[in-house]
Design a protein around this motif. Structure first.
Motif, PDB file in Angstrom:
ATOM      1  N   UNK A  17     -13.368 -18.893  13.358  1.00 36.03           N
ATOM      2  CA  UNK A  17     -14.173 -18.338  14.465  1.00 36.03           C
ATOM      3  C   UNK A  17     -15.616 -18.028  14.075  1.00 36.03           C
ATOM      4  N   UNK A  18     -15.839 -17.583  12.859  1.00 42.18           N
ATOM      5  CA  UNK A  18     -17.213 -17.269  12.447  1.00 42.18           C
ATOM      6  C   UNK A  18     -18.054 -18.537  12.422  1.00 42.18           C
ATOM      7  N   UNK A  19     -17.515 -19.621  11.897  1.00 43.53           N
ATOM      8  CA  UNK A  19     -18.268 -20.881  11.853  1.00 43.53           C
ATOM      9  C   UNK A  19     -18.528 -21.412  13.261  1.00 43.53           C
ATOM     10  N   UNK A  20     -17.501 -21.399  14.098  1.00 44.23           N
ATOM     11  CA  UNK A  20     -17.659 -21.931  15.457  1.00 44.23           C
ATOM     12  C   UNK A  20     -18.616 -21.069  16.274  1.00 44.23           C
ATOM     13  N   UNK A  21     -18.392 -19.761  16.291  1.00 47.42           N
ATOM     14  CA  UNK A  21     -19.271 -18.881  17.066  1.00 47.42           C
ATOM     15  C   UNK A  21     -20.684 -18.842  16.489  1.00 47.42           C
ATOM     16  N   UNK A  24     -22.391 -21.859  17.809  1.00 49.69           N
ATOM     17  CA  UNK A  24     -22.688 -21.696  19.246  1.00 49.69           C
ATOM     18  C   UNK A  24     -23.930 -20.836  19.437  1.00 49.69           C
ATOM     19  N   UNK A  25     -23.972 -19.687  18.774  1.00 45.33           N
ATOM     20  CA  UNK A  25     -25.123 -18.804  18.942  1.00 45.33           C
ATOM     21  C   UNK A  25     -26.393 -19.400  18.356  1.00 45.33           C
ATOM     22  N   UNK A  26     -26.285 -20.141  17.256  1.00 44.27           N
ATOM     23  CA  UNK A  26     -27.475 -20.789  16.703  1.00 44.27           C
ATOM     24  C   UNK A  26     -28.020 -21.822  17.678  1.00 44.27           C
ATOM     25  N   UNK A  27     -27.140 -22.585  18.322  1.00 42.38           N
ATOM     26  CA  UNK A  27     -27.588 -23.554  19.330  1.00 42.38           C
ATOM     27  C   UNK A  27     -28.220 -22.857  20.530  1.00 42.38           C
ATOM     28  N   UNK A  28     -27.670 -21.725  20.918  1.00 42.87           N
ATOM     29  CA  UNK A  28     -28.269 -20.961  22.021  1.00 42.87           C
ATOM     30  C   UNK A  28     -29.675 -20.518  21.639  1.00 42.87           C
ATOM     31  N   UNK A  37     -34.192 -18.801  16.297  1.00 36.91           N
ATOM     32  CA  UNK A  37     -33.311 -19.408  15.300  1.00 36.91           C
ATOM     33  C   UNK A  37     -33.616 -18.926  13.877  1.00 36.91           C
ATOM     34  N   UNK A  38     -34.831 -18.407  13.654  1.00 40.09           N
ATOM     35  CA  UNK A  38     -35.155 -17.852  12.336  1.00 40.09           C
ATOM     36  C   UNK A  38     -34.295 -16.638  12.022  1.00 40.09           C
ATOM     37  N   UNK A  39     -33.841 -15.955  13.045  1.00 35.45           N
ATOM     38  CA  UNK A  39     -33.058 -14.730  12.872  1.00 35.45           C
ATOM     39  C   UNK A  39     -31.588 -14.930  13.238  1.00 35.45           C
ATOM     40  N   UNK A  40     -31.137 -16.169  13.292  1.00 34.78           N
ATOM     41  CA  UNK A  40     -29.760 -16.428  13.704  1.00 34.78           C
ATOM     42  C   UNK A  40     -28.740 -15.927  12.691  1.00 34.78           C
TER      43      UNK A  40
END
Length: 100
Positions: A17-21, A24-28, A37-40
């Protein structure tokens, strides 16, 4: 052998879940095109905190381990950690607008 299986189970409960989520959040953050994205990496901390709460309140009671000391987190601690997680998820957006 049981210890190895338990560690493997915990590894997959947290890692997948950590890798998948995280992706997802990095793409958002990338699609918002505002420098978030610098602070993802902050979102990974938030996801880890959320997964910890989920594990302590639900996943540790599922499975083959009948060990002692299994307790849920109190509602107050769970709520506090979930709020912290939500705040951390919004920080990359806030930082990208404040720090240009």
């Amino acid at each position: 052998m049981k210890l190895l299986l338990k560690l493997l189970r915990i590894f997959f409960i947290f890692l997948v879940p950590i890798v998948i989520l995280g992706a997802v959040f990095e793409n958002i953050y990338i699609n918002m095109d505002n420098g978030a994205e610098k602070y993802s990496w902050i979102s990974l901390i938030a996801i880890f905190i959320f997964m910890y709460v989920l594990y302590r309140n639900k996943y540790q009671f599922n499975g083959w381990d009948e060990g002692k000391g299994k307790e849920k987190l109190s509602k107050k601690i769970s709520l506090t950690l979930i709020i912290i997680s939500a705040i951390l998820l919004s920080l990359p957006l806030i930082f990208s607008y404040l720090i240009i």
